[in-house]
Enzyme design. Structure first.
Site, PDB file in Angstrom:
ATOM      1  N   THR A  60       1.987  -6.448  -3.956  1.00 31.38           N
ATOM      2  CA  THR A  60       0.622  -5.874  -3.680  1.00 31.38           C
ATOM      3  C   THR A  60      -0.344  -6.857  -4.486  1.00 31.38           C
ATOM      4  O   THR A  60       0.183  -7.598  -5.089  1.00 31.38           O
ATOM      5  CB  THR A  60       0.347  -4.443  -4.566  1.00 31.38           C
ATOM      6  OG1 THR A  60       0.538  -4.611  -5.858  1.00 31.38           O
ATOM      7  CG2 THR A  60       1.485  -3.494  -4.137  1.00 31.38           C
ATOM      8  N   CYS A  61      -1.490  -6.751  -4.101  1.00 30.35           N
ATOM      9  CA  CYS A  61      -2.469  -7.543  -4.527  1.00 30.35           C
ATOM     10  C   CYS A  61      -3.287  -6.816  -5.686  1.00 30.35           C
ATOM     11  O   CYS A  61      -4.428  -7.058  -5.944  1.00 30.35           O
ATOM     12  CB  CYS A  61      -3.379  -8.124  -3.472  1.00 30.35           C
ATOM     13  SG  CYS A  61      -4.253  -6.908  -2.519  1.00 30.35           S
ATOM     14  N   SER A  62      -2.656  -5.801  -6.230  1.00 28.79           N
ATOM     15  CA  SER A  62      -3.183  -4.888  -7.348  1.00 28.79           C
ATOM     16  C   SER A  62      -2.505  -5.477  -8.631  1.00 28.79           C
ATOM     17  O   SER A  62      -1.166  -6.139  -8.311  1.00 28.79           O
ATOM     18  CB  SER A  62      -2.833  -3.569  -6.882  1.00 28.79           C
ATOM     19  OG  SER A  62      -3.033  -2.767  -8.120  1.00 28.79           O
TER      20      SER A  62
END
Length: 110
Positions: free
Chosen positions: A49-51
């Site tokens: 994820t880009c989290s």
């Protein structure tokens, strides 16, 4: 996986909210479970994820690990890449002026 984008400049947008995080977590778990179901035994996959939020990353992975169907494969990271601490053998890259933040876990189906 779809995510809140907390590791990117997205956190400054109006749509970034607790509701977005909750909605993302639900979608992530559903998609990851489906992906694991179609992965052949002995097969590997990456979850990313880009989290940088624990609830979108490690918490989702822990739920999947609790099924007993998969295990985490450690990922080696260059020491020059800034990372955030994780509780399990995953990688969370810290956002900096050079990098956007993201999370990655390598999963092996037993």
């Amino acid at each position: 996986a779809p995510c809140s984008g907390s590791g990117t400049d997205n956190i400054f947008e109006q749509r970034f909210s607790k509701e977005l995080i909750h909605k993302s977590c639900k979608a992530q778990e559903v998609l990851l479970r489906k992906a694991i179901n179609i992965l052949r035994p002995g097969g590997e996959m990456l979850y990313s994820t880009c989290s940088i939020l624990k609830q979108e990353n490690e918490d989702i992975i822990k739920k999947i690990l609790n099924t007993g169907k998969v295990e985490i494969v450690p990922i080696e990271v260059d020491n020059e890449i800034p990372t955030l601490p994780t509780e399990i053998r995953t990688v969370c890259v810290q956002p900096t002026e050079l990098y956007e933040g993201f999370f990655v876990a390598k999963i092996l189906k037993k």
